[in-house]
Design a protein around this motif. Structure first.
Motif, PDB file in Angstrom:
ATOM      1  N   PRO A 141       4.399  -2.021   0.664  1.00  0.00           N
ATOM      2  CA  PRO A 141       2.981  -2.886   0.051  1.00  0.00           C
ATOM      3  C   PRO A 141       2.587  -3.457   0.395  1.00  0.00           C
ATOM      4  CG  PRO A 141       5.623  -3.293  -0.551  1.00  0.00           C
ATOM      5  CD  PRO A 141       5.768  -2.629   0.578  1.00  0.00           C
ATOM      6  N   GLY A 142       2.155  -3.521   1.192  1.00  0.00           N
ATOM      7  CA  GLY A 142       1.412  -4.341   2.727  1.00  0.00           C
ATOM      8  C   GLY A 142       0.022  -3.273   2.928  1.00  0.00           C
ATOM      9  N   VAL A 143       0.674  -2.627   3.195  1.00  0.00           N
ATOM     10  CA  VAL A 143      -0.846  -1.254   3.895  1.00  0.00           C
ATOM     11  C   VAL A 143      -0.882  -0.382   2.579  1.00  0.00           C
ATOM     12  CG1 VAL A 143      -0.049   1.360   4.523  1.00  0.00           C
ATOM     13  CG2 VAL A 143       1.170  -0.640   5.752  1.00  0.00           C
ATOM     14  N   LEU A 144      -0.018  -0.636   0.879  1.00  0.00           N
ATOM     15  CA  LEU A 144      -0.535  -0.578   0.353  1.00  0.00           C
ATOM     16  C   LEU A 144      -1.656  -0.876  -0.357  1.00  0.00           C
ATOM     17  CD1 LEU A 144       2.267   1.459  -1.845  1.00  0.00           C
ATOM     18  CD2 LEU A 144       0.855   2.496  -0.523  1.00  0.00           C
ATOM     19  N   SER A 145      -1.788  -2.131   0.107  1.00  0.00           N
ATOM     20  CA  SER A 145      -2.888  -3.571  -0.446  1.00  0.00           C
ATOM     21  C   SER A 145      -4.232  -3.039   0.001  1.00  0.00           C
ATOM     22  CB  SER A 145      -2.411  -5.076  -0.738  1.00  0.00           C
ATOM     23  OG  SER A 145      -2.572  -4.971   1.052  1.00  0.00           O
ATOM     24  N   LEU A 146      -4.016  -2.593   1.456  1.00  0.00           N
ATOM     25  CA  LEU A 146      -5.161  -2.627   2.378  1.00  0.00           C
ATOM     26  C   LEU A 146      -5.687  -1.395   2.211  1.00  0.00           C
ATOM     27  CD1 LEU A 146      -3.831  -3.997   6.131  1.00  0.00           C
ATOM     28  CD2 LEU A 146      -4.895  -4.879   4.685  1.00  0.00           C
ATOM     29  N   LEU A 147      -5.050   0.131   1.320  1.00  0.00           N
ATOM     30  CA  LEU A 147      -5.543   1.062   0.908  1.00  0.00           C
ATOM     31  C   LEU A 147      -6.761   0.694  -0.579  1.00  0.00           C
ATOM     32  CD1 LEU A 147      -2.375   3.562   1.215  1.00  0.00           C
ATOM     33  CD2 LEU A 147      -4.629   2.900   3.033  1.00  0.00           C
ATOM     34  N   ASN A 148      -5.933  -0.074  -0.662  1.00  0.00           N
ATOM     35  CA  ASN A 148      -7.030  -0.100  -1.590  1.00  0.00           C
ATOM     36  C   ASN A 148      -8.386  -1.315  -1.808  1.00  0.00           C
ATOM     37  OD1 ASN A 148      -5.212   0.444  -3.682  1.00  0.00           O
ATOM     38  ND2 ASN A 148      -3.860  -1.497  -3.985  1.00  0.00           N
ATOM     39  N   ARG A 149      -8.262  -2.046  -0.611  1.00  0.00           N
ATOM     40  CA  ARG A 149      -9.753  -1.879   0.112  1.00  0.00           C
ATOM     41  C   ARG A 149     -10.384  -1.355   0.018  1.00  0.00           C
ATOM     42  NH1 ARG A 149      -8.709  -7.485   4.000  1.00  0.00           N
ATOM     43  NH2 ARG A 149      -7.260  -8.817   1.946  1.00  0.00           N
ATOM     44  N   GLY A 150     -10.266  -0.438   0.515  1.00  0.00           N
ATOM     45  CA  GLY A 150     -11.447   1.426   0.599  1.00  0.00           C
ATOM     46  C   GLY A 150     -11.839   1.666   1.590  1.00  0.00           C
ATOM     47  N   TYR A 151     -11.164   0.506   2.706  1.00  0.00           N
ATOM     48  CA  TYR A 151     -12.156   1.093   4.401  1.00  0.00           C
ATOM     49  C   TYR A 151     -10.906   1.782   5.494  1.00  0.00           C
ATOM     50  CZ  TYR A 151     -10.647  -3.866   4.766  1.00  0.00           C
ATOM     51  OH  TYR A 151      -9.813  -4.990   4.616  1.00  0.00           O
ATOM     52  N   ILE A 152      -9.912   2.007   4.690  1.00  0.00           N
ATOM     53  CA  ILE A 152      -8.729   2.536   5.188  1.00  0.00           C
ATOM     54  C   ILE A 152      -8.520   4.001   4.989  1.00  0.00           C
ATOM     55  CG2 ILE A 152      -6.453   2.881   5.833  1.00  0.00           C
ATOM     56  CD1 ILE A 152      -8.568   0.304   7.682  1.00  0.00           C
ATOM     57  N   ASP A 153      -8.442   5.028   6.093  1.00  0.00           N
ATOM     58  CA  ASP A 153      -8.452   6.275   5.157  1.00  0.00           C
ATOM     59  C   ASP A 153      -6.515   6.483   5.102  1.00  0.00           C
ATOM     60  OD1 ASP A 153      -7.855   9.301   5.838  1.00  0.00           O
ATOM     61  OD2 ASP A 153      -9.389   9.443   6.720  1.00  0.00           O
TER      62      ASP A 153
END
Length: 1006
Positions: free
Chosen positions: A815-827
Motif C-alpha cells: 500500500p505504501g508503494v501504491l500511494s506513491l504511484l498515485n502521486r504521479g512521479y514514480i514509473d
C-alpha cells in the motif's frame, strides 16, 4: 620531519570555503564506485583534562587518515598527525600521545611482495608537547601506557624485528642525559647455558615526556602503569638464553619508580618460566602477578598468584586491630608460602578453592580502586593428558555425541570451546584480612564487579537451570547476592525474564526490570526484601511499540543518585525519580513535558564511567542535560533542566526544560572535558555530513570544527521527506522517501517519472535526520548512491502481529508503494525491491504475492521456515527455534503447534507464483541464516525456469566483511537493477554466469 605532522589548518579553511560556494545542479555529477574510499568520518574525540585542548580523527573509508589537535576556542587545528589514532592526553594536559598507522600504500606494497605478517610495516608513536609543538617519535610500536591521573612518563612496547641484533646490555646504565640506574641483577643472572632460542618478546622504552629521558629494557612481554603514573611494572615471559652478547636473561617481574628512576627486581627466582597477569594498584604501592613453572610452550600451565607490597600499605595478611574472622569465612592463613619475590595469594594448595583448582591465566588481575581487595579468577587445572603418538591422525576417531539432555547443543559448545577452556570464576582476596573467597561458581558463573567500590555484596547472575530451554525460550535467569566476605550466595529472584539487572553504585540495592510484570524492581540488601518501584504509576515503562511474541523490555534507567538515594528510570517520553524507601512519592522529573509534546527525553551522561571521568552516581544538584527526539517531525535536540528552576522563569512556559538546540539534524556523541566546561557533539542530517561542533556548558554559542566531505557539494545528492499512508490492515504508517537532487525544482520537465527502489527492514522512519555516507554495500543498497544516480528510494515502516510476518510486510509495504504511484512521479514499470536478512525474507515473500516489482534483490533470505526452524545459527551455535517462537520471525509457536503458519509464510512453497527476476546473495560462511536457505530458493526457481541469480562470496558471513567483496557486490547489484529498471545492457555475468574455471583464473566478468 615535524612538517609532516604539524600542518596548520589552511586545508580546512579552503574546504569550508569550497563548501560555501554552491555548485549548479547542471554541473554536478552522480556518485560512482570511485567515490567511496575518500569519504570521511569524524570520530574519537578526546578532551584534555583541563578542557583547553581537543583531539579528534578524520579518516577516509580507505586510505590514510589524520589526527587533528585544536586549542579550544580556535577554528583551525593547531597540529595534524598523519595517520594518527588511539590518542590520549597526559593528566596535566601538557602532552598528547598517539599511535600512527603505517602508510596504507607501504602496507599494500609489502603484501604484494608476499611479505609475512611480522615483516609488514609497523605502527609508530608520536609524543607531542602541546605548548611548543615538539614531537618525539618511536618506530615499530605495538602498545603504550601512561598514567591516567598523573605522571609524565609513557611506557611503550616496541616490536623487535626477528633478525635485528639485540643491543648488548650493560651492568649499569647511567649518564647525565638519562639518569636511570639499573642494578646488574635486573638484566643478567647466572644460569646454565641452553640451546639458543629466538626471543619472543618486545623492547620496552620508558620515556619521560617532561625532560626527554629514555630507558630501554629488552624482551618485555607485558607492562602496566599505576593511575598516578609513579610506578611501572613489567614482565619477561619466556626464558631467553645464549644471546650473542653472551649474557643470560631470566624471565621475571620488575618495577620502575618514575620519581626516583630506580628499576627494581621483584621476581627472577628461577622457579618460574612464565609471568603474566600483571596488576598494579592506583597508587602504585601494590603489585600482583601470575607465574608458572611450566615452560611457555607447554600445552597446559599451572599458575600461582603473587602479591607484593611496594609502598607504605599495612602488611598484607595482617588483620586490622580488633577484626575477627566472620562467620562462615574461610579459615586459612593468608601466607602459605613466602619467597623473596612476594606472597603467594592462591595456588593449587589454597584451601579456599575447590580441590584441583588454581589461578586462571586468562582472566585479568585487578585491584579495587581503594587498594583493599584483589580480584582474579580461578578454575580447574586441566588434566595432563599424554598425547596419542601411536595412532595416525587419519585413524583417530572424530565424532560429536549429541544427547537429548545436553545443556547446550554441540554446535554451541564448539563455538564456545575457547571460552569454556579459558573460563575463570571470579575470586577475591581481602588484602586487609588475607581471606581468599571464591565468588563465582559453576552454578552462578557470572558476577558483576565494580572495581571502583569496596562494597560487601555483589550481584550474581545464572542461566544454568535454563540452558536447555534457552534454545526455544531464551532470557530466563536467577539473581543472587554474593557476600564478598564469606562467598555465601543468596538467591533474590528466581526464573526471571529481566533486563538491566545491576547493583546500585553504593551497593544498597540490586535492581532490574521484570518483563513479565513490566515493573522496575529492587532488592534492599539491608532489609532483605523486594521492592516494586513502579507499581501504580500512571505511565508505561515497557516498550509500547513492541511487536514480537516475546515479552517487552524497558525504556532503560538513567542510573542512581548519590548515596543510592533515588533511582531515575524512563517511560517512553519522560524521566522519573523514585525513592526506593517509599518515603517520598515518585516524581516525574520532566513534569510530563515529554509526553505532552511527544518528545522522548534521555539523560546525557557527560561524566561517563567509560569516558574521561569516572561518574558512577548522578548528582541531582548538577544541571541535567537531555537529548530529545520529537516523534512528529523526527527532529532531535539538546535540552537542559537546572535544579531549583520554576516554570515562571523558563523559556518554555509551563515546563522546567530549556531547549538549547532543536532542528532537523541528529545530535549525538556529546562529551565534556574532565575539569573544564568544553563540550563537543556531532551534528548532521541526510544532506549534511556528521561534523564536530564545540560549545560549553552554557550552549550560548556553537563553533563548527570540521567540514568533512566538501566533495559532496559537487555531486548530485538529494533530499528526504517523511511520508504517511494507511496499510491494508488499516494501520496508519510512516516511511521515508529519498528523492534525487532537482526533484522539487520548478524546471523539472512535466510528467517526469522516476524509477523507484523500495528498501526496508522493520522500522526506519526515526532515521529521518540521519546522515548516510556513500559506501560499498555489505548487503543492502546504499541510499545516497541510488538517489545520486536517479532513483527514488522508499523506506517504509512495518508493523507486525504474531503469526503472519510475511502478510504483515505485504500489508504495509505494497500500500505504501501504491500511494506513491498515485502521486504521479514514480514509473509503475520501473519498481525494484531489496532487503537483507529479515528484509531478504520479506522480499522473497512479497514477490510470491505480487508482480508489482520488476526486479528484486534478497540478501540471505529464509525461504523455508520449516527447515530453518530446526537449523543452526552457525555464528553462535544456537538452534533457530527461539527466533520463530519468541523473536523476530514472529510465528509465536512451535512447528507442530502452528504448521500452517510456517508453511504459509515460507516463500519456497509459492515459488511457482514468482514472476519477478530475483538476485540473491547468500554466502557460504553465513553464521545467521543457514546457506542452504538460499540454495533451496535458487534451486526451486531454477527448476521453474524463473530468472534467478545467487552470489556466494566464499568464506564471507551474513554481511560482507571484506571491502573488496563489498565493492564487487555493489557493482553487480546496481548492474542488476539498472538493467531491469533503466534498460541498461545486461552484464556478462547475468547472461553467461561465471564458471569455476573463470573464477580460478580470477576473471570478474562484469
Amino acid at each position: 620531519m615535524q612538517r609532516l605532522f604539524l600542518l596548520l589548518g589552511g586545508w580546512l579553511m579552503a574546504a569550508m570555503a569550497l563548501a560555501q560556494s554552491p555548485v549548479p545542479v547542471s554541473q554536478k555529477r552522480s556518485l560512482n564506485a570511485a567515490d567511496y574510499d575518500r569519504w570521511q568520518n569524524v570520530s574519537s574525540e578526546k578532551h584534555a583534562p583541563n578542557g583547553q585542548w581537543l583531539a579528534y580523527q578524520i579518516d577516509p573509508q580507505e586510505g590514510d587518515g589524520q589526527l587533528l589537535v585544536s586549542a579550544v576556542g580556535t577554528a583551525s587545528p593547531r597540529y595534524r598527525l598523519a595517520r594518527g589514532y588511539d590518542a590520549r592526553f597526559s593528566a596535566d594536559s601538557r602532552f598528547l600521545v598517539a599511535k600512527l598507522k603505517a602508510p596504507l600504500a607501504d602496507t599494500r606494497k609489502a603484501k604484494l611482495k608476499k611479505k609475512k605478517a611480522d615483516e609488514l610495516p609497523k605502527d609508530s608513536l608520536a609524543v607531542v608537547e602541546l605548548a611548543s609543538g615538539k614531537i618525539t617519535r618511536f618506530a615499530n610500536v605495538k602498545s603504550y601506557v601512561l598514567g591516567k591521573d598523573g605522571g609524565s612518563w609513557v611506557a611503550l612496547l616496541q616490536e623487535r624485528k626477528p633478525d635485528a641484533p639485540a643491543p648488548r646490555p650493560t651492568a649499569a646504565a647511567k649518564d647525565a642525559t638519562n639518569p636511570v640506574t639499573i642494578s646488574p641483577a635486573s638484566t643478567t643472572a647466572t644460569a646454565k647455558k641452553a640451546a639458543p632460542k629466538k626471543p619472543k618478546a618486545d623492547d620496552m622504552v620508558l620515556f619521560n615526556m617532561a625532560d626527554g629521558a629514555q630507558q630501554r629494557v629488552r624482551y618485555v612481554s607485558s607492562v602496566v602503569m599505576s593511575d598516578n603514573g609513579q610506578r611501572v611494572a613489567f614482565a619477561r615471559e619466556s626464558i631467553i638464553d645464549s644471546l650473542k652478547s653472551g649474557d643470560v636473561l631470566l624471565p621475571g617481574v620488575f618495577t620502575f619508580r618514575t620519581d626516583t628512576r630506580q628499576l627494581t627486581v621483584i621476581d627472577t627466582s628461577g622457579l618460574h618460566k612464565v609471568y603474566k597477569g600483571l596488576a598494579v594498584d592506583k597508587a602504585g604501592d601494590q603489585l600482583a602477578w601470575m607465574a608458572s613453572a611450566d615452560s611457555a610452550g607447554a600445552e597446559q600451565k599451572v599458575f600461582r598468584l603473587y602479591y607484593k607490597n611496594l609502598g607504605n600499605k599495612p602488611v598484607v595478611g595482617q588483620a586490622k586491630k580488633g577484626s575477627k574472622i566472620k562467620s562462615g569465612q574461610t579459615k586459612l592463613p593468608f601466607i602459605q608460602t613466602t619467597s623473596g619475590a612476594g606472597t603467594i595469594v592462591a595456588d593449587t594448595t589454597t584451601a579456599a578453592l575447590p580441590k584441583g583448582w588454581s589461578v586462571n591465566e586468562y582472566a585479568p588481575v585487578r585491584f579495587a580502586n581503594d587498594g583493599q581487595r584483589l580480584y582474579f579468577a580461578t578454575s580447574p587445572v586441566p588434566p595432563r593428558i599424554k598425547k596419542d603418538t601411536l595412532t595416525p591422525d587419519d585413524e583417530k576417531v572424530k565424532v560429536d555425541v549429541w544427547t537429548w539432555n545436553d545443556s547446550r547443543i554441540q554446535p554451541m559448545q564448539q563455538k564456545r570451546l575457547k571460552d569454556e577452556k579459558e573460563r575463570g570464576f571470579t575470586t577475591v582476596c581481602d588484602l586487609t584480612t588475607g581471606a581468599v573467597v571464591p565468588l563465582a561458581s559453576r552454578d552462578v558463573p557470572t558476577v558483576a564487579i565494580d572495581y571502583k567500590t569496596n562494597q560487601r555484596y555483589w550481584l550474581g547472575v545464572s542461566d544454568v537451570p535454563y540452558q536447555v530451554s534457552s534454545s526455544w525460550d531464551p532470557g530466563h535467569l536467577d539473581l543472587y547476592l554474593i557476600d564478598s566476605q564469606t562467598g555465601q550466595k543468596t538467591r533474590i529472584a528466581h526464573d526471571l525474564i529481566a533486563s538491566e539487572a545491576k547493583l546500585s553504585p553504593g551497593g544498597k540495592y540490586a535492581y532490574w526490570f521484570d518483563e513479565r510484570d513490566t515493573l522496575w524492581r529492587a532488592w534492599s540488601v539491608a532489609d532483605g526484601k523486594r521492592i516494586d518501584l513502579t507499581r501504580g504509576l500512571p505511565d508505561k515503562f515497557f516498550d509500547e511499540e513492541h511487536d514480537t511474541p516475546s515479552l517487552p523490555g524497558s525504556y532503560g534507567a538513567a542510573g542512581w543518585t548519590t548515596n543510592d538515594r533515588y533511582i531515575w528510570v524512563y517511560d517512553r517520553y519522560d524521566l522519573w525519580q523514585i525513592d526506593p524507601t517509599g518515603r517520598e512519592k515518585p516524581r516525574n522529573l520532566t513534569n510530563s513535558w515529554g509526553r505532552t509534546n511527544k518528545v522522548r527525553l534521555r539523560r546525557v551522561a557527560l561524566e561517563r564511567t567509560d569516558g574521561p571521568t569516572d561518574e558512577r552516581a548522578i548528582k541531582p544538584t548538577d544541571d541535567l542535560y537531555l537529548t530529545g527526539f520529537w516523534e512528529g517531525d523526527k527532529h532531535t535536540g539538546i535540552l537542559r533542566k537546572r535544579p531549583g528552576m520554576t516554570s515562571a522563569t523558563q523559556i518554555n512556559p509551563g515546563g522546567e526544560l530549556q531547549i538549547l538546540l532543536n532542528s532537523g539534524h541528529r545530535y549525538s556523541n556529546m562529551t565534556k572535558a574532565k575539569n573544564g566546561s568544553t563540550i563537543t557533539y556531532h551534528r548532521g542530517n541526510f544532506r549534511e555530513p556528521n561534523n564536530l561542533f564545540q560549545t560549553d556548558t552554557t550552549f550560548s554559542t556553537q563553533q563548527q570544527l570540521t567540514q568533512i566531505n566538501p566533495q559532496q557539494d559537487s555531486l548530485r545528492w538529494g533530499s528526504v521527506e517523511l511520508v504517511k499512508w494507511t496499510g491494508t490492515n488499516g494501520i496508519e504508517l510512516e516511511g521515508l522517501l529519498y528523492k534525487p537532487e532537482g526533484f522539487d525544482r520548478n524546471d523539472r520537465p512535466p510528467g517526469t517519472k522516476y524509477p523507484m527502489l523500495t528498501y526496508f527492514y522493520e522500522r526506519s522512519a526515526e532515521t529521518l535526520p540521519d546522515y548516510k555516507a556513500p559506501t560499498p554495500s555489505r548487503s543492502t543498497i546504499n541510499i545516497p548512491y541510488c538517489v545520486s544516480n536517479g532513483y527514488v528510494v522508499f523506506v517504509p515502516d512495518i508493523v507486525y502481529t504474531t503469526g503472519n510476518p510475511g502478510q504483515n510486510a505485504y500489508d504495509c509495504i505494497v500500500p505504501g508503494v501504491l500511494s506513491l504511484l498515485n502521486r504521479g512521479y514514480i514509473d509503475r514499470d520501473r519498481l525494484g525491491i531489496q532487503g537483507q536478512s529479515w528484509g531478504g525474507y520479506q522480499t522473497a515473500y512479497i514477490i510470491t504475492r505480487t508482480n508489482l516489482f520488476r526486479a528484486a534483490m534478497a540478501g540471505a533470505p529464509v525461504a523455508n521456515m520449516t527447515s530453518a526452524y530446526g537449523g543452526i545459527r552457525w555464528g553462535t551455535g544456537l538452534v533457530r527455534q527461539f527466533q520463530y517462537e519468541k523473536t523476530q520471525s514472529r510465528i509465536g509457536g512451535t512447528l507442530w503447534e502452528k504448521p500452517m503458519n510456517y508453511l504459509e509464510n515460507s516463500p519456497l512453497f509459492y515459488a511457482n507464483r514468482v514472476e519477478t527476476p530475483l538476485l540473491m546473495m547468500h554466502n557460504d560462511a553465513d553464521g545467521s541464516v543457514p546457506w542452504y536457505q538460499g540454495i533451496e530458493m535458487y534451486s526451486a526457481l531454477r527448476r521453474l525456469q524463473k530468472p534467478v541469480w545467487m552470489l556466494v562470496y566464499n568464506g564471507e558471513d551474513h554481511n560482507l566483511t571484506q571491502r573488496h567483496n563489498a565493492k564487487d557486490l555493489s557493482i553487480r547489484m546496481y548492474q542488476f537493477f539498472d538493467h531491469y529498471l533503466k534498460n541498461a545492457p545486461a552484464p556478462s555475468w547475468m547472461t553467461e554466469g561465471r564458471s569455476a574455471v573463470e573464477k580460478d583464473r580470477g576473471e570478474l566478468k562484469y
